[in-house]
Design an enzyme around this catalytic site. Sequence first.
Site, PDB file in Angstrom:
ATOM      1  N   ASN A 116       2.326   1.429   4.363  1.00  0.00           N
ATOM      2  CA  ASN A 116       2.634   0.162   5.052  1.00  0.00           C
ATOM      3  C   ASN A 116       2.347   0.250   6.555  1.00  0.00           C
ATOM      4  OD1 ASN A 116       5.530  -2.037   5.570  1.00  0.00           O
ATOM      5  ND2 ASN A 116       3.425  -2.582   5.223  1.00  0.00           N
ATOM      6  N   ASP A 154      -8.329   3.796   1.331  1.00  0.00           N
ATOM      7  CA  ASP A 154      -7.372   4.288   2.332  1.00  0.00           C
ATOM      8  C   ASP A 154      -8.132   4.774   3.572  1.00  0.00           C
ATOM      9  OD1 ASP A 154      -5.436   5.587   3.774  1.00  0.00           O
ATOM     10  OD2 ASP A 154      -4.730   6.852   2.128  1.00  0.00           O
ATOM     11  N   CYS A 206      -1.362   0.990   7.470  1.00  0.00           N
ATOM     12  CA  CYS A 206      -2.812   0.763   7.629  1.00  0.00           C
ATOM     13  C   CYS A 206      -3.290  -0.491   6.898  1.00  0.00           C
ATOM     14  CB  CYS A 206      -3.605   1.970   7.124  1.00  0.00           C
ATOM     15  SG  CYS A 206      -3.313   3.491   8.052  1.00  0.00           S
ATOM     16  N   ARG A 207      -3.251  -0.447   5.557  1.00  0.00           N
ATOM     17  CA  ARG A 207      -3.897  -1.514   4.781  1.00  0.00           C
ATOM     18  C   ARG A 207      -3.034  -2.750   4.568  1.00  0.00           C
ATOM     19  NH1 ARG A 207      -5.241   2.315  -0.106  1.00  0.00           N
ATOM     20  NH2 ARG A 207      -3.317   3.184   0.722  1.00  0.00           N
ATOM     21  N   SER A 208      -1.793  -2.577   4.077  1.00  0.00           N
ATOM     22  CA  SER A 208      -1.006  -3.776   3.750  1.00  0.00           C
ATOM     23  C   SER A 208      -0.635  -4.603   4.981  1.00  0.00           C
ATOM     24  CB  SER A 208       0.219  -3.445   2.885  1.00  0.00           C
ATOM     25  OG  SER A 208       1.099  -2.556   3.522  1.00  0.00           O
ATOM     26  N   CYS A 234       0.862  -1.182   0.000  1.00  0.00           N
ATOM     27  CA  CYS A 234       0.000   0.000   0.000  1.00  0.00           C
ATOM     28  C   CYS A 234       0.897   1.231   0.000  1.00  0.00           C
ATOM     29  CB  CYS A 234      -0.979  -0.013   1.179  1.00  0.00           C
ATOM     30  SG  CYS A 234      -0.212   0.061   2.811  1.00  0.00           S
TER      31      CYS A 234
END
Length: 154
Positions: free
Chosen positions: A13, A125, A15-17, A10
């Site tokens: 690195n 996001d 929040c999402r990934s 993401c």
Amino acid sequence: MKPPSILFVCLGNICRSPLAEAAMRDAAARAGIDVEVDSAGTGEWHVGNPPDPRSIAVAAARGVDISGYRARRVRGEDFRRFDHVLALDPQNLRDLMAVAPGDTRARVGLLLDLVPGRAGEGVRDPYYGDAGDFEAVWDDVSAAAAVLVGILRG
Ligand code: 4NP
């Protein structure tokens, strides 16, 4: 033989990934599948930082501890080392394509292309969002992890 390997990418690195990595680790462990999993960001602002506290909380609620993860930036070697490099949204996919070295071996793609009905979409996001946005991220990355486990099972 080397197990299959997947890198989730993401922007930050944090929040999402990290949640994609956590969901995949968890799904693979439950299925008894050996897979190498990691995550990285296309940006460098958060390198060395732990995941966002809201991501840590969402994973912890599912029994997955990601507090020890540390953000890193994607590097050229990743495109040779991993079988799959999966971007969390279309912008990160474009950024990955732009930095992929000429001898890239990995298949580079968009995570939600794996999920029926979600092709072309990004995992939104949640950085400026609330806890509900982080829950939505977990739902998206878990759906993708379930598909990946199905693929790896063969
Ligand atoms: P991520 O979320 O890409 O899912 O880790 C973000 C983290 C940080 C920023 C943006 C998105 N930022 O602008 O610092």
